[in-house]
Motif scaffolding. Structure first.
Motif, PDB file in Angstrom:
ATOM      1  N   VAL A 239      38.221  53.113  61.756  1.00  0.00           N
ATOM      2  CA  VAL A 239      37.568  51.808  61.884  1.00  0.00           C
ATOM      3  C   VAL A 239      37.525  51.323  63.340  1.00  0.00           C
ATOM      4  CG1 VAL A 239      39.673  50.472  61.429  1.00  0.00           C
ATOM      5  CG2 VAL A 239      37.422  49.504  60.881  1.00  0.00           C
ATOM      6  N   ALA A 240      38.547  51.638  64.096  1.00  0.00           N
ATOM      7  CA  ALA A 240      38.571  51.175  65.487  1.00  0.00           C
ATOM      8  C   ALA A 240      37.428  51.784  66.295  1.00  0.00           C
ATOM      9  CB  ALA A 240      39.915  51.534  66.130  1.00  0.00           C
ATOM     10  N   MET A 241      37.146  53.055  66.049  1.00  0.00           N
ATOM     11  CA  MET A 241      36.055  53.721  66.764  1.00  0.00           C
ATOM     12  C   MET A 241      34.702  53.168  66.319  1.00  0.00           C
ATOM     13  SD  MET A 241      37.441  57.637  66.985  1.00  0.00           S
ATOM     14  CE  MET A 241      38.195  57.738  65.382  1.00  0.00           C
ATOM     15  N   ASN A 242      34.627  52.838  65.035  1.00  0.00           N
ATOM     16  CA  ASN A 242      33.371  52.289  64.537  1.00  0.00           C
ATOM     17  C   ASN A 242      33.122  50.881  65.066  1.00  0.00           C
ATOM     18  OD1 ASN A 242      32.935  54.624  63.062  1.00  0.00           O
ATOM     19  ND2 ASN A 242      34.022  53.829  61.276  1.00  0.00           N
ATOM     20  N   LEU A 243      34.192  50.178  65.385  1.00  0.00           N
ATOM     21  CA  LEU A 243      34.059  48.806  65.873  1.00  0.00           C
ATOM     22  C   LEU A 243      33.790  48.746  67.379  1.00  0.00           C
ATOM     23  CD1 LEU A 243      36.923  46.986  63.945  1.00  0.00           C
ATOM     24  CD2 LEU A 243      34.479  46.483  63.784  1.00  0.00           C
TER      25      LEU A 243
ATOM     26  N   ASP B 195      37.204  49.358  74.313  1.00  0.00           N
ATOM     27  CA  ASP B 195      37.709  50.709  74.155  1.00  0.00           C
ATOM     28  C   ASP B 195      38.300  50.862  72.748  1.00  0.00           C
ATOM     29  OD1 ASP B 195      38.897  53.143  74.318  1.00  0.00           O
ATOM     30  OD2 ASP B 195      40.346  52.599  75.878  1.00  0.00           O
ATOM     31  N   PRO B 196      37.868  51.883  72.020  1.00  0.00           N
ATOM     32  CA  PRO B 196      38.370  52.057  70.647  1.00  0.00           C
ATOM     33  C   PRO B 196      39.888  52.136  70.572  1.00  0.00           C
ATOM     34  CG  PRO B 196      37.111  53.980  71.398  1.00  0.00           C
ATOM     35  CD  PRO B 196      36.883  52.890  72.382  1.00  0.00           C
ATOM     36  N   ARG B 197      40.465  52.678  71.602  1.00  0.00           N
ATOM     37  CA  ARG B 197      41.912  52.816  71.588  1.00  0.00           C
ATOM     38  C   ARG B 197      42.607  51.449  71.617  1.00  0.00           C
ATOM     39  NH1 ARG B 197      45.460  57.528  74.150  1.00  0.00           N
ATOM     40  NH2 ARG B 197      47.381  56.770  73.234  1.00  0.00           N
TER      41      ARG B 197
ATOM     42  N   GLU C 265      44.997  49.761  68.773  1.00  0.00           N
ATOM     43  CA  GLU C 265      46.327  49.213  69.019  1.00  0.00           C
ATOM     44  C   GLU C 265      46.475  47.818  68.409  1.00  0.00           C
ATOM     45  OE1 GLU C 265      48.899  50.614  69.941  1.00  0.00           O
ATOM     46  OE2 GLU C 265      48.312  52.409  71.050  1.00  0.00           O
ATOM     47  N   ILE C 266      45.427  47.025  68.529  1.00  0.00           N
ATOM     48  CA  ILE C 266      45.480  45.670  67.962  1.00  0.00           C
ATOM     49  C   ILE C 266      45.678  45.746  66.447  1.00  0.00           C
ATOM     50  CG2 ILE C 266      44.089  43.616  67.462  1.00  0.00           C
ATOM     51  CD1 ILE C 266      42.760  44.097  70.250  1.00  0.00           C
ATOM     52  N   ILE C 267      44.856  46.600  65.818  1.00  0.00           N
ATOM     53  CA  ILE C 267      44.945  46.717  64.365  1.00  0.00           C
ATOM     54  C   ILE C 267      46.296  47.290  63.949  1.00  0.00           C
ATOM     55  CG2 ILE C 267      43.945  47.812  62.318  1.00  0.00           C
ATOM     56  CD1 ILE C 267      41.252  47.845  63.883  1.00  0.00           C
ATOM     57  N   ALA C 268      46.738  48.289  64.703  1.00  0.00           N
ATOM     58  CA  ALA C 268      48.025  48.915  64.387  1.00  0.00           C
ATOM     59  C   ALA C 268      49.150  47.883  64.470  1.00  0.00           C
ATOM     60  CB  ALA C 268      48.300  50.075  65.340  1.00  0.00           C
TER      61      ALA C 268
ATOM     62  N   GLY D 283      40.994  57.070  69.044  1.00  0.00           N
ATOM     63  CA  GLY D 283      41.043  55.755  68.411  1.00  0.00           C
ATOM     64  C   GLY D 283      41.379  55.821  66.930  1.00  0.00           C
ATOM     65  N   TYR D 284      41.944  56.933  66.516  1.00  0.00           N
ATOM     66  CA  TYR D 284      42.383  57.046  65.124  1.00  0.00           C
ATOM     67  C   TYR D 284      43.585  56.156  64.898  1.00  0.00           C
ATOM     68  CZ  TYR D 284      39.706  61.339  64.582  1.00  0.00           C
ATOM     69  OH  TYR D 284      38.709  62.255  64.510  1.00  0.00           O
ATOM     70  N   ILE D 285      43.694  55.641  63.693  1.00  0.00           N
ATOM     71  CA  ILE D 285      44.948  55.017  63.277  1.00  0.00           C
ATOM     72  C   ILE D 285      45.485  55.863  62.135  1.00  0.00           C
ATOM     73  CG2 ILE D 285      46.057  52.940  62.406  1.00  0.00           C
ATOM     74  CD1 ILE D 285      43.610  51.366  63.477  1.00  0.00           C
ATOM     75  N   ASN D 286      46.585  56.520  62.403  1.00  0.00           N
ATOM     76  CA  ASN D 286      47.178  57.405  61.395  1.00  0.00           C
ATOM     77  C   ASN D 286      48.282  56.683  60.665  1.00  0.00           C
ATOM     78  OD1 ASN D 286      45.546  59.627  61.971  1.00  0.00           O
ATOM     79  ND2 ASN D 286      46.854  60.193  63.711  1.00  0.00           N
TER      80      ASN D 286
END
Length: 605
Positions: free
Chosen positions: A70-74, A81-83, A87-90, A109-112
């Motif tokens: 989702v971060a990359m899509n946003l 920057d997706p990263r 981080e914000i979402i994480a 920008g993956y959130i695993n």
RNA sequence: GCGCCCGUAGCUCAGUUGGAUAGAGCGUCGGGCUUCGAACCCGCAGGUCGCAGGUUCAAGUCCUGCCGGGCGCACCA
């Protein structure tokens, strides 16, 4: 892309929906939604548009259980920057991470996400509670679907191509019902046209030849050996009733008799294949009830018909077809399109939300004109979806079994089912996407070995059943999940077996949405493989002591110690109990999956 | 000529609707049963995802053009 303001809507859906994608995915998804809401509320993210929230399964288990992009899509809409977004979402996820063990951001920008063990254990409880309902969802609730398939002309026996269509259609019907659709299955009988006339003439000619008359066989008649059988059967019936071999109006009589007989055979073949249709529609009836005439009137009134060169045409080009199509020929006869128009109008009038037709791939050129028909009656073209089924190449031990169509002697579905069984035939028909060609090897299908995927999967089910039989014999209780301490199931092997169970509902939904039942066969083979591997590697039941083996009071046999050492673990009663629960869940999911495919799940084999 | 579908490991095929180092079965080679089903398991090898561009932070996946294969292009069903 989800609609704007998707948060509140999503929250509502979350409130009422069942665990349609499984307890793990739904729980993580709602946590992710909350995290995004937090980020928006605090102003960390603008979130003017809301992307669809999708959870992927990372390719490497080490990365985590689930991941979101989702971060990359946003990135584009947030202009960041997706990263950074990740981080914000994480961070937000970490603040309410009752269900998450680990939250990691990986480039770009993956959130695993790694799920807490307890959540996996809830899957076992869910499967136990839902039983054969597990994997169902409310995706199609309130929607009615008409699924038309096979629909072979009653001019000959069903062959392999029909069998594939039958397998796909049957599985699709089960699949769609599983996710909440109200599905009707239907068989359309072309009993009005030229083909029926040819059948009648063929049988009549063979009858005449059999009673010694000099009769010419119709040029394009059916030449299969079954025509001989029909003729013999007809004559035998006449003789038994003490009647002349051929009645007055011989063509009509032969035709009516042969037609009734063929239809009976087709129904018997389908029955043997484990398939029952909800409704049968006769083309003839569409003419007799005036449905054809009325449908054409309606199209005419709407300006979709025109006359030219002495023929009546449907202006399908209005709706994107390549050319306009003739409905009534110069000689006054209707083309098949006329009855198909009436038939599909009838389907639409019956109020279905979705019409699905399963056709042989060689009919793909007809899709635009039938979708044009749907639109001409005022419906969106997507109301009709066509699934194309490619041809089946029949092999025996790797060599092509030639099918001479000219002689009319195709290998019939009945012969194949009698040779390899309905389960194997169905499963193999579903091992490929419908629209890719399929090699069907009779030797492989018949073989009861690993080469044959259906036995591989069924064996996994039977193996678990056998384990429970042994447990019962030895008096080992099979507890309910609630009575078991699942925490002992925390090894990587345990999780690798549990994860696909949690994924099953999402797989069913995705397969239903894509109208691709073949995904189930791949899933089941994978699940069976995991089960077999686990079974080999770990012991489930406590070993018999030697005194139990031979009546003497003695120590445990050395063989068992050696086995334990090899397997590197000590089996405790708690472990036995938990593993039995795990296995029961695997068994349930395999059974449910096979049920959708229309394949039996044997207790013994 | 026009339209649709397909080119992924030696073979047959998957590939989560655009995501991380592309997977499985079969086949080859090599291993594994003294207690629950060996109809099973474990390992090795095998790839410029037909070719060339393009879109994108990201292409096996979407777009265009070629090459190769299948199927359609009826006043037949």
């Amino acid at each position: 892309m989800a609609a704007l303001g998707g948060f509140s809507r999503a929250a509502v859906v979350w409130g009422v929906a069942s665990m349609s994608a499984g307890v793990v995915r739904e729980t993580v998804l709602s946590t992710l939604r909350e995290a995004l809401e937090d980020a928006r509320a605090s102003g960390d993210l603008k979130l003017t548009t809301v992307p669809a929230l999708v959870l992927d399964v990372p390719k490497k288990a080490a990365l985590g259980d689930l991941a979101t992009t989702v971060a990359m899509n946003l990135s584009a809409t947030e202009h960041r920057d997706p990263r950074e977004i990740a981080e914000i979402i994480a961070g937000r996820l970490r603040s309410h991470s009752e269900v998450l063990e680990r939250i990691e951001v990986a480039p770009p920008g993956y959130i695993n996400l790694t799920v807490k063990r307890d959540l996996w254990f809830r899957v076992l409880a869910e499967i136990e509670a839902q039983g054969e309902q597990y994997g169902g969802s409310s995706l199609g609730l309130g929607q009615r679907v008409l699924l038309e398939f096979v629909s072979a002309n009653p001019t000959g026996p069903l062959h392999m191509g029909h069998g594939r269509g039958a397998a796909v259609g049957g599985a699709l019907a089960n699949l769609l019902r599983r996710v909440g659709y109200e599905v009707s299955t239907e068989y359309y009988i072309n009993d009005a046209g030229r083909q029926m006339k040819l059948l009648a003439e063929s049988v009549e000619a063979r009858c005449r030849q059999l009673i010694g008359q000099d009769a010419a066989f119709p040029e394009e008649g059916y030449r299969g050996a079954y025509i001989d059988d029909l003729a013999k059967g007809f004559l035998a019936g006449r003789q038994a009733a003490g009647q002349d071999p051929l009645p007055a109006g011989p063509t009509e009589s032969c035709g009516a008799w042969a037609y009734a007989r063929m239809l009976e055979d087709i129904k018997a073949d389908l029955d043997q294949f484990g398939l029952r249709f909800d409704t049968w529609v006769h083309e003839r009836a569409l003419f007799e009830t005036g449905a054809v005439a009325q449908s054409l009137e309606l199209l005419k009134a709407r300006g979709h018909l025109f006359e030219q060169d002495g023929a009546l045409w449907f202006r399908s080009t209005t709706f994107g077809d390549d050319k306009d199509r003739v409905i009534r020929k110069q000689d006054g006869e209707y083309t098949y399109l006329a009855s198909d128009i009436a038939y599909h109008r009838d389907k639409l009038d019956r109020g279905y939300d979705l019409l699905i037709n399963i056709w042989g791939a060689d009919h793909h050129g007809y899709i635009p004109r039938m979708q044009a028909v749907v639109q001409a009656f005022g419906h969106p073209k997507d109301r009709l979806k066509v699934i194309l089924v490619q041809i089946v190449n029949l092999l025996r031990g790797g060599r092509r079994v030639t099918m001479s169509k000219r002689a009319g002697d195709l290998i019939t579905l009945r012969e194949v089912v009698e040779e390899v069984g309905a389960d194997a035939a169905k499963f193999i028909f579903l091992t490929r996407r419908a629209d890719s060609q399929l090699d069907f090897d009779l030797e492989v299908a018949k073989q009861q070995s690993a080469e044959n995927p259906v036995y591989y999967v069924q064996y996994a089910h039977a193996r678990v059943a056998s384990l429970f039989r042994v447990a019962a014999e030895r008096g080992v209780p099979v507890p309910r999940t609630g009575e078991v301490d699942c925490s002992v199931l925390s090894s990587p092997d345990d999780l690798e077996l549990m994860k696909p169970l949690a994924e099953y509902p999402a797989l069913v939904e995705a397969s239903a949405q894509a109208l691709e039942p073949h995904r189930l066969t791949y899933y089941l083979q994978d699940l069976a493989a995991r089960l077999h591997a686990y079974y080999y590697k770990h012991r489930i039941l406590p070993p018999l002591l030697e005194r139990e083996l031979n009546g003497h009071d003695h120590l445990k046999p050395a063989a068992h110690d050696a086995e334990q050492e090899r397997k590197g673990e000590t089996l405790t009663p708690a472990l036995t109990a938990a593993r039995l629960c795990l296995f029961r869940s695997v068994q349930t999911v395999i059974r449910n999956g096979l049920a959708i495919l229309g394949v039996s799940a044997p207790e013994r084999m």
